[in-house]
Scaffold this active site. Structure first.
Site, PDB file in Angstrom:
ATOM      1  N   LYS C  17      26.343  65.186  53.925  1.00  0.00           N
ATOM      2  CA  LYS C  17      27.135  66.200  53.230  1.00  0.00           C
ATOM      3  C   LYS C  17      27.858  67.135  54.207  1.00  0.00           C
ATOM      4  O   LYS C  17      29.006  67.515  53.970  1.00  0.00           O
ATOM      5  CB  LYS C  17      26.287  66.994  52.230  1.00  0.00           C
ATOM      6  N   HIS C  52      24.956  69.873  64.925  1.00  0.00           N
ATOM      7  CA  HIS C  52      26.112  70.187  64.075  1.00  0.00           C
ATOM      8  C   HIS C  52      27.225  70.863  64.890  1.00  0.00           C
ATOM      9  O   HIS C  52      28.395  70.575  64.686  1.00  0.00           O
ATOM     10  CB  HIS C  52      25.707  71.090  62.896  1.00  0.00           C
TER      11      HIS C  52
END
Lengths: 174, 174, 174
Positions: C17, C52
């Site tokens: 996601k 990330h």
């Protein structure tokens, strides 16, 4: 618009994903090879395996590959019959409990899929839609399963999500 | 293209599935009968029931059927009003804790649905997308819920999955 | 058919996601601001944050907002760059553990979204598709997350569900 050669079937527990995968596989070639990853540790599991076997056509052969899945795919590939792998969640559990290198195992599986001359249908659980599990092993499993599903969805020609027996095509031709 | 008479609404916890089911039901007939399966064991549940009741139109009647759901469907069917069953997950929990025969109960529910002369909307939870639960009762419940959802999806004219209040039609006409 | 300005990206653990949300955001404006809600409590989390960050373009700025998310959205809005909020599940966890008023926090977040002059992409977990958790805090979290996701899906222009890296648009233009 070409038919998918490799299909990933995702679903929750008791979602009908095995049945859907079998129907997809049987529509691909008349004969097939079922690659079972289950190990019958207990009665619950023995019942489940027997129930799935009873559902399959006689022309199908069954091989067991609780750990050496990429090898089994390579060994049992024949261009005229589909391979049905059920399921990746048990295989990943076996690999995790066996302290295997999960990233390397994922690489080998992806390579085996790409090398296979035949159609392949793979069944896997979606396990990431709940609350964060309390124990670290369950969290590690959940992460590994999600990562594996993403990798496979990327290389498969089509991916279905099965909910209450109803397939939803997430990617690929219908 | 005919409108669905029976609709199964699946969703996770706090997904908006009750609200969506209610909107579907209210669009079917002006009056309706709400079949509640909840039993108010504790304050959490009492609050939840009261909140759902306050959301419904005055022309609706409410009956409680924590266990005898098939009977309630038969008894309260009238061709001019919809039945809204909310929810099958509490009913299944009640049946499991009451040590009922779950397969027979599923048969009776399916038969009641097929015999009902009126539209029926059923709400159920999808509970199989997490990690395998630690305890055997939770696993048994998860299996029973998945099996029930599959059976109902097969006989209902339409099935919706609700995520964050947004319905996704999995089968049937829109 | 106008492009969505606000997009909610839902998914399970390790569903891809964040990556999908980032791709959506990068397609909106060349520069962007990443609003991180994570707090690095332990090594697992530190690794995840670093991974990330390494994935993002250099032209992006990063701000941390573990609690004051609505303020951060107001403060860092500029009409020429997208805000990417990752993720609401960690923020909600922080708020719950900090004993904040969750309903008021939801109101403030919705107001901040509506006031922002720029595109906003929000990442959140869907956590309600498992068995009811044993402990009351986990149940409270699950309810709060479901309620928040519903509220945001209602005000965002589009909502995607990501499964195995594959996005499914639940509402809004594609």
């Amino acid at each position: 618009m070409t038919k998918p050669r490799t299909i990933l079937v995702l679903g929750g527990a008791r979602s009908g994903k095995s049945r859907h995968a079998q129907a997809l596989a049987e529509a691909m070639t008349p004969e097939g090879c079922f690659i079972a990853t289950a190990q019958a540790w207990d009665d619950e599991m023995r019942d489940r395996i027997a129930r799935h076997q009873a559902d399959r056509d006689e022309r199908w052969t069954t091989v067991e590959a609780p750990l050496a899945l990429a090898d089994a795919i390579a060994e049992h590939s024949r261009s005229d019959r589909v391979l049905l792998v059920d399921c990746l969640t048990l295989w990943l559990t076996n690999m995790l409990l066996g302290e295997a290198d999960l990233a390397a195992a994922g690489d080998a599986l992806v390579a085996a899929l790409e090398d296979a001359p035949c159609p392949v249908v793979l069944v896997s659980n979606e396990v990431g839609f709940g609350i964060v599990p309390d124990n670290a092993l369950a969290r590690r499993f959940r992460d590994a399963q999600g990562t594996l599903n993403q990798r496979l969805a990327r290389v498969c020609d089509a991916t279905d999500l099965v909910v209450a027996g109803l397939p939803l095509r997430l990617s690929g031709e219908k």
